[in-house]
Design an enzyme around this catalytic site. Structure first.
Site, PDB file in Angstrom:
ATOM      1  N   ASN A 126       0.824  -1.088  -0.036  1.00 45.88           N
ATOM      2  CA  ASN A 126      -0.094   0.035   0.095  1.00 45.88           C
ATOM      3  C   ASN A 126       0.795   1.270  -0.124  1.00 45.88           C
ATOM      4  O   ASN A 126       1.622   1.528   0.952  1.00 45.88           O
ATOM      5  CB  ASN A 126      -0.829  -0.009   1.381  1.00 45.88           C
ATOM      6  CG  ASN A 126      -1.590   1.117   1.496  1.00 45.88           C
ATOM      7  OD1 ASN A 126      -1.797   2.131   0.451  1.00 45.88           O
ATOM      8  ND2 ASN A 126      -2.321   1.381   2.372  1.00 45.88           N
ATOM      9  N   TRP A 127       0.935   1.783  -1.296  1.00 47.16           N
ATOM     10  CA  TRP A 127       2.180   2.837  -1.100  1.00 47.16           C
ATOM     11  C   TRP A 127       1.358   4.321  -0.561  1.00 47.16           C
ATOM     12  O   TRP A 127       2.122   5.217  -0.542  1.00 47.16           O
ATOM     13  CB  TRP A 127       2.182   3.234  -2.785  1.00 47.16           C
ATOM     14  CG  TRP A 127       3.040   2.126  -3.439  1.00 47.16           C
ATOM     15  CD1 TRP A 127       3.319   0.695  -2.859  1.00 47.16           C
ATOM     16  CD2 TRP A 127       3.366   1.990  -4.887  1.00 47.16           C
ATOM     17  NE1 TRP A 127       3.942   0.087  -4.018  1.00 47.16           N
ATOM     18  CE2 TRP A 127       4.070   0.842  -5.187  1.00 47.16           C
ATOM     19  CE3 TRP A 127       3.580   3.241  -5.860  1.00 47.16           C
ATOM     20  CZ2 TRP A 127       4.443   0.342  -6.425  1.00 47.16           C
ATOM     21  CZ3 TRP A 127       3.748   2.774  -7.107  1.00 47.16           C
ATOM     22  CH2 TRP A 127       4.392   1.379  -7.458  1.00 47.16           C
ATOM     23  N   LYS A 128       0.248   4.406  -0.277  1.00 50.34           N
ATOM     24  CA  LYS A 128      -0.368   5.378   0.247  1.00 50.34           C
ATOM     25  C   LYS A 128      -0.172   6.569  -0.610  1.00 50.34           C
ATOM     26  O   LYS A 128      -0.121   6.523  -1.716  1.00 50.34           O
ATOM     27  CB  LYS A 128       0.039   5.766   1.869  1.00 50.34           C
ATOM     28  CG  LYS A 128      -0.154   4.408   2.765  1.00 50.34           C
ATOM     29  CD  LYS A 128       0.190   4.623   4.106  1.00 50.34           C
ATOM     30  CE  LYS A 128      -0.049   3.351   4.724  1.00 50.34           C
ATOM     31  NZ  LYS A 128       0.073   3.325   6.109  1.00 50.34           N
ATOM     32  N   HIS A 157      -9.324   1.311   4.946  1.00 51.54           N
ATOM     33  CA  HIS A 157      -7.954   1.608   5.774  1.00 51.54           C
ATOM     34  C   HIS A 157      -8.225   2.476   6.819  1.00 51.54           C
ATOM     35  O   HIS A 157      -8.924   3.428   6.870  1.00 51.54           O
ATOM     36  CB  HIS A 157      -7.067   2.107   4.699  1.00 51.54           C
ATOM     37  CG  HIS A 157      -5.793   1.959   5.216  1.00 51.54           C
ATOM     38  ND1 HIS A 157      -5.173   2.875   6.203  1.00 51.54           N
ATOM     39  CD2 HIS A 157      -4.813   1.246   5.199  1.00 51.54           C
ATOM     40  CE1 HIS A 157      -4.113   2.616   6.514  1.00 51.54           C
ATOM     41  NE2 HIS A 157      -3.667   1.576   5.984  1.00 51.54           N
ATOM     42  N   GLU A 189      -6.441   4.667   8.013  1.00 51.46           N
ATOM     43  CA  GLU A 189      -6.193   6.368   7.782  1.00 51.46           C
ATOM     44  C   GLU A 189      -7.525   6.781   7.194  1.00 51.46           C
ATOM     45  O   GLU A 189      -7.768   8.089   7.484  1.00 51.46           O
ATOM     46  CB  GLU A 189      -5.026   6.210   6.774  1.00 51.46           C
ATOM     47  CG  GLU A 189      -3.814   6.036   7.791  1.00 51.46           C
ATOM     48  CD  GLU A 189      -2.554   5.500   6.922  1.00 51.46           C
ATOM     49  OE1 GLU A 189      -2.646   5.492   5.569  1.00 51.46           O
ATOM     50  OE2 GLU A 189      -1.635   4.880   7.412  1.00 51.46           O
ATOM     51  N   GLU A 197      -5.074  -4.731  10.804  1.00 54.71           N
ATOM     52  CA  GLU A 197      -4.064  -3.588  10.981  1.00 54.71           C
ATOM     53  C   GLU A 197      -4.150  -3.183  12.075  1.00 54.71           C
ATOM     54  O   GLU A 197      -5.012  -1.935  12.059  1.00 54.71           O
ATOM     55  CB  GLU A 197      -4.108  -2.818   9.608  1.00 54.71           C
ATOM     56  CG  GLU A 197      -3.752  -3.169   8.381  1.00 54.71           C
ATOM     57  CD  GLU A 197      -3.158  -2.317   7.388  1.00 54.71           C
ATOM     58  OE1 GLU A 197      -2.141  -2.561   6.879  1.00 54.71           O
ATOM     59  OE2 GLU A 197      -3.670  -1.191   7.334  1.00 54.71           O
ATOM     60  N   GLY A 254       3.091   2.246  10.732  1.00 52.30           N
ATOM     61  CA  GLY A 254       4.159   3.407  10.602  1.00 52.30           C
ATOM     62  C   GLY A 254       4.759   3.826  11.886  1.00 52.30           C
ATOM     63  O   GLY A 254       5.343   4.646  12.241  1.00 52.30           O
ATOM     64  N   SER A 269       4.007  -2.194  10.138  1.00 52.65           N
ATOM     65  CA  SER A 269       5.417  -2.284  10.540  1.00 52.65           C
ATOM     66  C   SER A 269       5.810  -3.652  10.207  1.00 52.65           C
ATOM     67  O   SER A 269       6.886  -4.290  10.548  1.00 52.65           O
ATOM     68  CB  SER A 269       5.780  -1.836  11.884  1.00 52.65           C
ATOM     69  OG  SER A 269       5.231  -0.674  12.339  1.00 52.65           O
ATOM     70  N   GLY A 295       3.010  -1.142   4.373  1.00 53.87           N
ATOM     71  CA  GLY A 295       3.308   0.462   3.964  1.00 53.87           C
ATOM     72  C   GLY A 295       4.675   0.986   3.490  1.00 53.87           C
ATOM     73  O   GLY A 295       5.219   0.884   2.536  1.00 53.87           O
ATOM     74  N   GLY A 296       5.193   1.453   4.595  1.00 58.14           N
ATOM     75  CA  GLY A 296       6.545   1.846   4.270  1.00 58.14           C
ATOM     76  C   GLY A 296       7.535   1.055   3.483  1.00 58.14           C
ATOM     77  O   GLY A 296       8.495   1.471   2.702  1.00 58.14           O
TER      78      GLY A 296
HETATM   79  P1  13P Z   1       3.333   0.589   7.692  1.00 55.38           P
HETATM   80  O1  13P Z   1       3.868  -0.874   7.061  1.00 55.38           O
HETATM   81  O2  13P Z   1       4.204   1.758   7.132  1.00 55.38           O
HETATM   82  O3  13P Z   1       3.416   0.308   9.029  1.00 55.38           O
HETATM   83  O4  13P Z   1       1.920   0.573   7.192  1.00 55.38           O
HETATM   84  C1  13P Z   1       1.087  -0.403   7.100  1.00 55.38           C
HETATM   85  C2  13P Z   1      -0.244  -0.049   6.559  1.00 55.38           C
HETATM   86  O5  13P Z   1      -0.814   0.838   6.997  1.00 55.38           O
HETATM   87  C3  13P Z   1      -0.486  -0.995   5.122  1.00 55.38           C
HETATM   88  O6  13P Z   1      -1.989  -0.477   4.901  1.00 55.38           O
END
Ligand code: 13P
Length: 254
Positions: free
Chosen positions: A12-14, A98, A100, A170, A176, A216, A237-238
């Site tokens: 997920n590149w956000k 998600h 967020e 999640e 993050g 993470s 994510g990251g």
């Molecule tokens: P991180 O891997 O950066 O913690 O993010 C997880 C995430 O929200 C994937 O959708």
């Protein structure tokens, strides 16, 4: 991991990567991951990079996903993108609800359920996200929160469509933050989610649904997380923003 369910690892590149940056990342992933058959590999770029990435993954083992979609097919909904528009770029998966979006766009379980039905209506494979906050976990409300999110977000679909739905657990406190859930914590919650799906649908559906862990995930913690019986993949994510870390996550999961 259970041999009856194929692992699915999605990036997920956000709100990251221009189309040009997306190009470089996907070219690198194709080079590193071209021979992988054991895992469904998915990348979810921002909408503005879908066109570029769709051309690159056409002849590859990488599937394309989107990070969100409208619950409406078309209409006067300024700024929204519908399932049909995603299909135009050969999008196969779509992340829904998600944390967020639940936090910043105030998405409710009812809205996620409407989006879920619209996604299935267009034969997209939805990845429905659920997870508790740190306050909720510390107040021993994890199961109650997840039960409510699952019941509300997965409402309105048949068992057959549920089998085509992916659930992503999640925990908000792990996103993050570098604070990954321990393999035992993840397994316990995934088993609980599977039991809820069994109650909401039936045991056979629950056995087939793939449940991803997100929060993470890094190359160094992938192997242990993926070896848990009810963990069927990851939503990253990251660490999905770099060729090396995302391809190492995939390789370490096999
Ligand atoms: P991180 O891997 O950066 O913690 O993010 C997880 C995430 O929200 C994937 O959708």
């Amino acid at each position: 991991m259970d041999k009856n369910r194929k692992l699915i690892i999605a990036g997920n590149w956000k709100q990251n990567k221009t189309a040009a940056e997306a190009h470089d990342l996907v070219v690198g992933l194709k080079r590193e991951l071209g021979t992988v058959k054991e895992v469904d590999i998915v990348v979810c770029p921002p909408f503005t990079a879908l066109n570029e990435v769709s051309k690159l993954v056409l002849d590859s083992n990488i599937w394309l996903g989107a990070q969100n979609m409208s619950e409406h097919n078309t209409g006067a909904y300024t700024g929204e993108i519908g399932a049909g528009m995603l299909k135009e770029f050969s999008v196969r998966y779509v992340i829904l609800g998600h944390s967020e979006r639940r936090e910043y766009q105030k998405e409710s379980d009812a809205l996620v359920s409407a989006k879920l039905q619209a996604a299935h209506g267009a034969s997209l494979k939805p990845i429905v996200c659920v997870g508790e906050t740190l306050t909720e976990r510390e107040a021993n409300q994890t199961e109650e929160v997840l039960a409510r999110q699952l019941k509300g977000s997965l409402a309105g679909i048949t068992g057959e469509l549920m089998e085509e739905t992916i659930v992503a657990y999640e925990p908000v406190w792990a996103i993050g933050t570098g604070k990954v859930a321990t393999p035992d914590q993840a397994q316990a919650v995934h088993a609980f989610i599977r039991s809820k799906i069994s109650e909401l649908f039936n045991p056979s559906v629950a056995k087939h649904v793939r449940i991803q862990y997100g929060g993470s995930v890094k190359p160094g913690n992938t192997r242990e997380l993926m070896s848990q019986p009810d963990v069927d993949g990851a939503l990253v994510g990251g660490a999905a923003l770099e060729v090396r870390s995302f391809s190492d996550i995939i390789k370490n999961s096999i």
